[in-house]
Design an enzyme around this catalytic site. Structure first.
Site, short mmCIF file in Angstrom:
data_model
loop_
_atom_site.label_atom_id
_atom_site.label_comp_id
_atom_site.label_asym_id
_atom_site.label_seq_id
_atom_site.Cartn_x
_atom_site.Cartn_y
_atom_site.Cartn_z
N ASP A 1 7.33 -7.06 -1.07
CA ASP A 1 8.05 -7.66 -2.25
C ASP A 1 8.36 -6.69 -2.96
OD1 ASP A 1 6.74 -10.19 -1.37
OD2 ASP A 1 4.40 -10.10 -2.06
N ASP B 1 6.55 -9.15 5.30
CA ASP B 1 5.93 -9.94 4.06
C ASP B 1 6.84 -8.59 3.51
OD1 ASP B 1 6.87 -11.91 4.81
OD2 ASP B 1 4.66 -12.26 4.48
N ASP C 1 -4.54 -8.41 -8.66
CA ASP C 1 -6.14 -8.16 -8.56
C ASP C 1 -6.52 -7.46 -8.21
OD1 ASP C 1 -4.43 -8.50 -6.24
OD2 ASP C 1 -5.12 -10.59 -5.99
#
Length: 441
Positions: A64, A62, A141
């Site tokens: 992003d 993936d 995070d």
């Protein structure tokens, strides 16, 4: 919520010749999105897990993108774009089966617009206040997830020390760990999952608050915890994820009844079986073979089921009734924590309830079990139980043999076996077999 001033922020630009992120390893569609945004006059960066994994030598699936363009501005640039989400508004640019997720830089403060909402316990409910790349880096995070690959010069931008942490294989929260876990308790599970996936160590200060904040997981949405469990156990690192949950005191919060059963199982047979099953799951994922969430949860909840069954039988409940009630009780209790859909919870229960039928040799019952749609999964589960207890060896051998035989051969074998047993009966007292799992299991 922490402010930008409480977190040390220092931009380090790692030029192309000092890192190993290559465009050859990046999805062509992600590159298209990055270049189109740049041509539209916006900042555009590959961000998060893809950059982290590439730096760590992995192969991300993936990709992003982070940008200073608003979701509406992204949509105006791409015809194949749809806007999603309320809690976090995002743009999805769709290329066939691949989706490139494009997020606008988020700010770390409330601008009074009502687009940022905190729960009184510190949990973040909505976050759509936009800001700068520095703001965006702070609110991520882990430092390893706050790395930005810039398409204009192929450098990596690091605001939080994440580049060094990836090199040292260290997972570190940005800001005060306790505050960050209270904002989103699922971060504790993410820490364990990412450490397991990447072979990283959770940094001491990041790990320290987890055991005493583990109970906050009960505030997370059960559907979200189900999704997180699938990521923990079906991504090819199930054994390490389970050991991490144990090590950091998260297992009793996530699966209270199984954790209690494992703790009280002195022989360690239940834990041995569970780890053997998770090892098999990892092997299947590595070989691109399917793994059913029903089988996974049958494995994870089996210790709880065995314990509930023993308690009911100790109260004098008949075996078949005790099995049904134990299965229902464990499922209902666990659903309070993890929203296991019925399409998985029902087959999970069938796998458990069929276990008692493997010791039966009556012709009708043998053929009925072989024809059962859940036979294969239940037999695989029996094989796993053998890893914990040798008492299942004869059953495993019998069912392994008969499932590949034609019906008439099975009938002949069962008839011969019945005749032999009848001839032997006067010489020995027949031992009555019980269908329920043994207490050491």
């Amino acid at each position: 919520m922490q402010t930008q001033h409480q977190i040390h922020l220092s931009l380090q630009i790692i030029p192309r010749d000092q890192h190993n992120v290559s465009r050859k390893e990046i999805s062509p569609n992600a590159l298209r999105v990055l270049y189109r945004l740049r041509e539209g006059g916006f900042g555009a960066y590959l961000v998060g897990g893809a950059v982290r994994d590439l730096l760590a030598g992995g192969h991300p699936k993936d990709f992003d993108v982070a940008t200073d363009a608003t979701p509406e501005q992204v949509k105006a640039l791409f015809r194949n774009c749809r806007l999603i989400g309320r809690r976090f508004r995002l743009a999805h640019v769709v290329y066939g089966r691949e989706i490139i997720e494009v997020a606008t830089f988020r700010a770390n403060t409330d601008d009074g617009s009502g687009d940022r909402e905190l729960h009184e316990g510190g949990r973040l409910l909505r976050d759509n206040v936009y800001g700068s790349i520095e703001d965006d880096a702070i609110r991520r995070d882990f430092t390893a997830n706050a790395l930005y690959y810039a398409i204009e010069d192929f450098s990596v931008r690091d605001y939080t020390g994440g580049f060094e942490d990836v090199r040292n294989r260290l997972l570190r929260l940005i800001g005060d760990p306790e505050t960050r876990y209270r904002e989103d308790p699922v971060r504790m599970l993410r820490a364990v999952r990412l450490a397991a996936k990447l072979g990283f160590e959770i940094e001491a200060a990041t790990a320290a608050p987890i055991p005493h904040l583990a109970s906050l997981l009960s505030e997370a949405a059960p559907a979200r915890l189900f999704e997180e469990c699938l990521k923990l156990f079906l991504s090819g690192h199930a054994v390490e994820s389970f050991l991490g949950l144990e090590r950091h005191g998260l297992l009793p919060a996530l699966m209270p009844e199984s954790a209690a059963a494992l703790k009280s199982n002195r022989s360690g047979a239940l834990r041995k079986m569970l780890l053997e099953g998770l090892k098999g799951t990892d092997e299947r994922v590595a070989n691109d073979e399917p793994v059913s969430p029903a089988f996974l949860f049958a494995l994870l909840m089996w210790p709880a089921y065995c314990r509930a069954l023993m308690e009911l039988q100790a109260q004098g409940v008949h075996a078949a009734e005790a099995q049904r009630r134990a299965a229902d009780r464990v499922t209902v209790h666990q659903l309070n924590m993890i929203a296991l859909p019925r399409r998985f919870s029902l087959p999970m229960q069938e796998i458990w309830l069929l276990q008692s039928r493997f010791s039966q040799r009556q012709r009708k019952r043998v053929f009925r079990l072989l024809a059962h749609p859940r036979f294969r999964a239940s037999f695989d589960f029996l094989v796993l139980r053998q890893a914990a207890s040798d008492e299942h060896a004869a059953d495993v051998a019998f069912w392994r043999e008969v499932q590949d035989k034609p019906g008439d051969e099975i009938s002949a074998q069962l008839d011969a076996q019945t005749s032999h047993e009848e001839a032997e009966a006067p010489r020995r007292r027949r031992r009555r077999r019980r269908g329920a799992p043994a207490s050491g299991e």
